[in-house]
Design an enzyme around this catalytic site. Structure first.
Site, PDB file in Angstrom:
ATOM      1  CG  HIS A 100      -5.947   2.862   2.914  1.00  0.00           C
ATOM      2  ND1 HIS A 100      -7.154   2.574   2.804  1.00  0.00           N
ATOM      3  CD2 HIS A 100      -6.043   2.234   1.407  1.00  0.00           C
ATOM      4  CE1 HIS A 100      -8.142   3.131   1.191  1.00  0.00           C
ATOM      5  NE2 HIS A 100      -7.057   2.379   0.600  1.00  0.00           N
ATOM      6  CG  ASP A 138      -9.654   1.981  13.128  1.00  0.00           C
ATOM      7  OD1 ASP A 138     -10.271   0.492  13.499  1.00  0.00           O
ATOM      8  OD2 ASP A 138     -10.900   2.609  13.136  1.00  0.00           O
TER       9      ASP A 138
END
Ligand code: NAD
Length: 233
Positions: A109, A94
């Site tokens: 990631h 996010d």
């Protein structure tokens, strides 16, 4: 409070960082992230088997993210830039650290709001809105995939992240079960004499290092961390 060169404060954040923003962690839910078995949608095998399912999973995550807001923990870390040179290494895909105002955010990631080419990993694009569709192509004419690191894939930025950890004067771990490697191994690059704070409402196993454990959720935990750091400055 500020004197001379600012100290390097390095943060390693995980899914728990965003829990109070309404994004659920999956370890806490027995391997499920929302209704999905993550290993079945977040892998290259899944992508090869069922692209529609994988695109839908990430489209839903992205749609949800657009409705979420940073929490007190994210804002607290951004505030710490007044006193420290803060670098955030996050396992989260996010963008809540950025939206809270943190200026150095390093995504291990990948990023949910970006897509990348399936032939050239350097071709990365912002996704406009929430949807990445079958037929959306890179400039070389091939299908775009989510710009996330899937299970079984290498983490291309891990070396750079370990270098950042080596430079830490203070290290803070927030909301990660330290189960996913190689991210979990980053703690081993932090110099031995450097204090490590760990913020998590649950016990986290850190066999290799002593940590100062703040047993709180990210919001209150970061508040307490700021109090401690202000006292030691
Ligand atoms: P994890 O799910 O394995 O562990 C979450 C940790 O957060 C646990 O230790 C839990 O006790 C703690 N936690 C729960 N609520 C918290 C809160 N309110 N405040 C602070 N801590 C809290 O997560 P992980 O270690 O980050 O590994 C999971 C993987 O899943 C990562 O690779 C990550 O990329 C991915 N993931 C990302 C998101 C996201 O981008 N927001 C969400 C879920 C999973």
């Amino acid at each position: 409070m500020k004197t001379g060169k600012m100290k390097n404060l390095v943060v390693l954040s995980g899914a728990g960082m965003s829990a109070e923003s309404g994004i659920r962690t999956f370890r806490d839910m027995g391997g499920l992230w929302e209704e999905y078995d993550v290993t079945e949608v977040a892998s290259l095998q899944a992508w090869e088997k069922d692209r529609d399912l994988v695109l839908r999973f990430y489209n839903e995550r992205r749609k949800q993210l657009l409705l979420c807001k940073p929490n007190k923990g994210h804002y607290g870390l951004a505030e710490l830039e007044k006193y420290f040179k803060v670098t955030i290494i996050t396992q989260n895909v996010d963008d809540l650290h950025e939206r809270a105002g943190s200026s150095e955010v390093f995504h291990l990631h990948g990023e949910l709001k970006k897509a990348r080419s399936t032939v050239d990993e350097n071709l990365i694009y912002d996704i406009d809105g929430w949807e990445l569709k079958k037929g959306d192509k890179c400039e070389r004419g091939l299908q775009l995939r989510p710009h996330v690191v899937w299970f079984g894939e290498a983490v291309p930025t891990i070396e750079k992240a370990s270098e950042i950890c080596r430079t830490a004067d203070i290290f803070v771990v927030i909301g990660t079960s330290l189960n996913v490697y190689p991210a979990a191994g980053l703690i081993n690059y932090v110099p031995q004499n450097i204090p490590i704070f760990l913020i998590d409402p649950n016990e986290v196993n850190t066999p290799s290092r002593d940590v100062k454990f703040i047993k709180e959720k990210a919001g209150v935990g970061v508040e307490k961390l700021i109090d401690i750091l202000k006292r030691v400055k």
